[in-house]
Design a protein around this motif. Structure first.
Motif, PDB file in Angstrom:
ATOM      1  N   PRO A  46     -49.644   5.613 -10.680  1.00 34.99           N
ATOM      2  CA  PRO A  46     -48.995   5.502  -9.369  1.00 34.99           C
ATOM      3  C   PRO A  46     -48.180   4.219  -9.231  1.00 34.99           C
ATOM      4  N   VAL A  47     -47.009   4.363  -8.638  1.00 40.92           N
ATOM      5  CA  VAL A  47     -46.125   3.229  -8.373  1.00 40.92           C
ATOM      6  C   VAL A  47     -45.980   3.069  -6.864  1.00 40.92           C
ATOM      7  N   VAL A  48     -46.208   1.867  -6.392  1.00 43.75           N
ATOM      8  CA  VAL A  48     -46.008   1.520  -4.986  1.00 43.75           C
ATOM      9  C   VAL A  48     -44.905   0.470  -4.921  1.00 43.75           C
TER      10      VAL A  48
ATOM     11  N   GLU B 188     -37.888   8.274  -2.315  1.00 44.90           N
ATOM     12  CA  GLU B 188     -37.421   9.217  -3.335  1.00 44.90           C
ATOM     13  C   GLU B 188     -38.253   9.139  -4.612  1.00 44.90           C
ATOM     14  N   LEU B 189     -38.583   7.907  -5.077  1.00 45.09           N
ATOM     15  CA  LEU B 189     -39.096   7.739  -6.433  1.00 45.09           C
ATOM     16  C   LEU B 189     -40.566   7.365  -6.555  1.00 45.09           C
ATOM     17  N   ALA B 190     -41.140   6.702  -5.564  1.00 42.87           N
ATOM     18  CA  ALA B 190     -42.460   6.102  -5.734  1.00 42.87           C
ATOM     19  C   ALA B 190     -43.577   6.957  -5.154  1.00 42.87           C
ATOM     20  N   GLU B 191     -44.790   6.700  -5.627  1.00 43.61           N
ATOM     21  CA  GLU B 191     -45.958   7.359  -5.043  1.00 43.61           C
ATOM     22  C   GLU B 191     -46.340   6.727  -3.712  1.00 43.61           C
ATOM     23  N   GLY B 192     -46.036   5.435  -3.547  1.00 40.92           N
ATOM     24  CA  GLY B 192     -46.436   4.763  -2.325  1.00 40.92           C
ATOM     25  C   GLY B 192     -45.407   3.772  -1.833  1.00 40.92           C
ATOM     26  N   TRP B 193     -45.469   3.482  -0.545  1.00 42.78           N
ATOM     27  CA  TRP B 193     -44.554   2.533   0.119  1.00 42.78           C
ATOM     28  C   TRP B 193     -45.379   1.526   0.888  1.00 42.78           C
TER      29      TRP B 193
ATOM     30  N   TRP C 119     -37.382   2.872  10.348  1.00 43.17           N
ATOM     31  CA  TRP C 119     -37.422   3.408   8.985  1.00 43.17           C
ATOM     32  C   TRP C 119     -37.313   4.931   8.901  1.00 43.17           C
ATOM     33  N   GLY C 120     -37.300   5.619  10.014  1.00 45.53           N
ATOM     34  CA  GLY C 120     -37.333   7.079   9.980  1.00 45.53           C
ATOM     35  C   GLY C 120     -36.205   7.696   9.189  1.00 45.53           C
ATOM     36  N   ALA C 121     -34.987   7.242   9.424  1.00 47.47           N
ATOM     37  CA  ALA C 121     -33.826   7.828   8.743  1.00 47.47           C
ATOM     38  C   ALA C 121     -33.866   7.603   7.236  1.00 47.47           C
ATOM     39  N   PRO C 122     -34.088   6.367   6.757  1.00 40.75           N
ATOM     40  CA  PRO C 122     -34.138   6.190   5.292  1.00 40.75           C
ATOM     41  C   PRO C 122     -35.316   6.904   4.643  1.00 40.75           C
ATOM     42  N   LEU C 123     -36.449   6.990   5.337  1.00 45.53           N
ATOM     43  CA  LEU C 123     -37.578   7.736   4.778  1.00 45.53           C
ATOM     44  C   LEU C 123     -37.219   9.207   4.620  1.00 45.53           C
ATOM     45  N   ALA C 124     -36.583   9.779   5.630  1.00 48.50           N
ATOM     46  CA  ALA C 124     -36.191  11.188   5.565  1.00 48.50           C
ATOM     47  C   ALA C 124     -35.168  11.423   4.460  1.00 48.50           C
ATOM     48  N   ALA C 125     -34.221  10.514   4.322  1.00 48.25           N
ATOM     49  CA  ALA C 125     -33.195  10.662   3.289  1.00 48.25           C
ATOM     50  C   ALA C 125     -33.803  10.598   1.897  1.00 48.25           C
ATOM     51  N   GLY C 126     -34.758   9.679   1.712  1.00 48.51           N
ATOM     52  CA  GLY C 126     -35.408   9.570   0.407  1.00 48.51           C
ATOM     53  C   GLY C 126     -36.279  10.766   0.098  1.00 48.51           C
ATOM     54  N   LYS C 127     -37.025  11.242   1.088  1.00 47.09           N
ATOM     55  CA  LYS C 127     -37.919  12.378   0.867  1.00 47.09           C
ATOM     56  C   LYS C 127     -37.141  13.653   0.558  1.00 47.09           C
ATOM     57  N   ALA C 128     -35.915  13.752   1.059  1.00 41.13           N
ATOM     58  CA  ALA C 128     -35.097  14.929   0.782  1.00 41.13           C
ATOM     59  C   ALA C 128     -34.745  15.033  -0.698  1.00 41.13           C
ATOM     60  N   LYS C 129     -34.772  13.902  -1.409  1.00 38.22           N
ATOM     61  CA  LYS C 129     -34.464  13.895  -2.851  1.00 38.22           C
ATOM     62  C   LYS C 129     -35.723  13.766  -3.705  1.00 38.22           C
ATOM     63  N   ARG C 130     -36.880  13.782  -3.096  1.00 34.28           N
ATOM     64  CA  ARG C 130     -38.142  13.498  -3.765  1.00 34.28           C
ATOM     65  C   ARG C 130     -38.599  14.672  -4.642  1.00 34.28           C
TER      66      ARG C 130
ATOM     67  N   PRO D  10     -41.205  17.108  -5.892  1.00 35.13           N
ATOM     68  CA  PRO D  10     -42.467  17.578  -5.315  1.00 35.13           C
ATOM     69  C   PRO D  10     -43.695  17.179  -6.132  1.00 35.13           C
ATOM     70  N   GLU D  11     -43.510  16.953  -7.440  1.00 36.91           N
ATOM     71  CA  GLU D  11     -44.641  16.575  -8.281  1.00 36.91           C
ATOM     72  C   GLU D  11     -45.206  15.204  -7.922  1.00 36.91           C
ATOM     73  N   LEU D  12     -44.429  14.406  -7.200  1.00 35.14           N
ATOM     74  CA  LEU D  12     -44.918  13.093  -6.775  1.00 35.14           C
ATOM     75  C   LEU D  12     -45.941  13.202  -5.649  1.00 35.14           C
ATOM     76  N   GLY D  13     -45.986  14.324  -4.964  1.00 36.37           N
ATOM     77  CA  GLY D  13     -46.900  14.478  -3.842  1.00 36.37           C
ATOM     78  C   GLY D  13     -46.384  13.758  -2.608  1.00 36.37           C
ATOM     79  N   GLU D  14     -47.210  13.704  -1.596  1.00 37.87           N
ATOM     80  CA  GLU D  14     -46.832  13.027  -0.352  1.00 37.87           C
ATOM     81  C   GLU D  14     -46.768  11.520  -0.556  1.00 37.87           C
ATOM     82  N   LEU D  15     -45.862  10.869   0.141  1.00 40.52           N
ATOM     83  CA  LEU D  15     -45.713   9.422   0.045  1.00 40.52           C
ATOM     84  C   LEU D  15     -46.902   8.729   0.716  1.00 40.52           C
ATOM     85  N   ASP D  16     -47.571   7.858  -0.028  1.00 38.10           N
ATOM     86  CA  ASP D  16     -48.665   7.050   0.509  1.00 38.10           C
ATOM     87  C   ASP D  16     -48.050   5.876   1.275  1.00 38.10           C
TER      88      ASP D  16
END
Length: 347
Positions: free
Chosen positions: A165-167, A181-186, A200-211, A213-219
């Protein structure tokens, strides 16, 4: 919701580690070890791995500039090995004062470097022959540079996990988007749940749109001081000097990420005054101007009912790991705080 805790890196390390077994029994899930410009975090995390059994261990954070990408990958794989798969690689850019002032390395392209480092690390952990032609890192070294003898290699040992896992510690919009987009955690700092969506809502949404699925939910890892009782409100004051240090002193005028965050929270005037005073050496005056509302909203300090409400607010804003600093007079009091917050977070 997991419960984490950061170890103090400025002294008493062995004593703190000796007490970790009690926190582990109390329900602590993960411990974060910082690396500023003190002792390195890696040797200390190896020590923790030898002294604990269940506790997850995370770097909080390793600066991206002070090690090569492959060394970061090797280090993470080594710590994951000695801890039997309990390691999380926390990364962050730190800031130009530390990177250029202490490490003597240019503070350039933190966003691009973070992306390339994560991609190279995952090549190493998958035991691929590392070949990467990036804007900031080229592995092996490009033709015409060095001796010309470099060739693609894969890590000799077989990592415990092919994806550690990468945070990423991030607060700027572009960095937060990259993290989502890339990490397991923030891991943000000075987290105020009521303002998180606006900031942070907008950048989180933009990153998750490119995420992937194998990374799972962002911690989402939020930091908070912790004290529970009807007479603990005064403990909020302990947060003033640290908040003033970051908002006022962690960076120069126009290049302080934490000052920028305070402004985005709506404290433009206070942020400017705190920075001016801090840079003039008037640290106490700067600390006095840290808004009480900010200290309260980003803490878990108050009656049990207040703390329960704040934990619920954290959950509703998306927090999945609470990284707490228990404020107790004795070790026993701090252990009880971990037990209590673990119970509250589990409801």
């Amino acid at each position: 919701m997991r419960i984490g805790m950061a170890l103090n890196y400025s002294g008493g390390f062995k004593e703190s580690v000796a007490e970790l077994a009690d926190y582990e029994k109390a329900g602590l899930d993960i411990v974060f070890v910082a690396e500023a410009y003190s002792f390195d975090a890696v040797s200390q995390m190896g020590y923790i791995a030898a002294r604990t059994e269940r506790l997850e261990i995370a770097s909080g954070i390793l600066p991206i500039y002070s090690r090569t990408p492959t060394l970061l990958a090797m280090t993470a794989a080594g710590l994951d090995y000695v801890s039997d798969g309990r390691f999380t690689l926390g990364l962050g850019s730190s800031g130009p004062q530390v990177i250029e002032g202490f490490h003597g390395v240019p503070f350039t392209a933190p966003l691009g470097r973070t992306r390339e480092i994560i991609e190279i690390c995952r090549q190493v952990w998958r035991r691929e022959r590392v070949q990467y032609d990036g804007r900031h890192y080229t592995v092996p070294l490009a033709p015409g540079q060095g001796t010309g003898l470099g060739k693609p290699l894969k890590i000799i040992n077989r990592p415990v996990r092919s994806r550690i896992p990468v945070v990423v510690a991030a607060i700027g919009p572009k960095n937060v988007e990259l993290t989502a987009e890339l990490a397991e955690g923030w891991e943000p700092i000075f987290y105020v749940p009521e303002k998180a969506a606006d900031v942070w809502g907008a950048p989180l949404a933009a990153g998750k749109a490119k995420r992937d699925p194998e990374l799972g939910e962002l911690d989402v890892i939020a930091q908070a001081t912790l004290a529970i009782g009807d007479d603990v409100a005064g403990l909020l004051e302990f947060g003033r000097p640290m908040a003033a240090l970051y908002i006022g002193g962690m960076g120069a005028k126009g290049r302080n990420f934490y000052n920028d965050l305070a402004r985005r929270y709506g404290y433009e005037k206070e942020a400017e005054q705190i920075q001016d005073l801090y840079l003039e050496g008037k640290k106490d005056e700067a600390a006095a101007l840290v808004p009480a509302e900010l200290l309260e909203k980003m803490s878990l300090v108050g009656s049990e009912g207040f703390v329960r409400d704040r934990v619920q607010a954290m959950k509703e804003s998306g927090v999945t790991t609470l990284n707490v600093t228990p404020l107790g007079r004795t070790h026993e009091e701090r252990v009880r705080l971990i037990e209590t917050i673990k119970e509250i977070a589990g409801q």
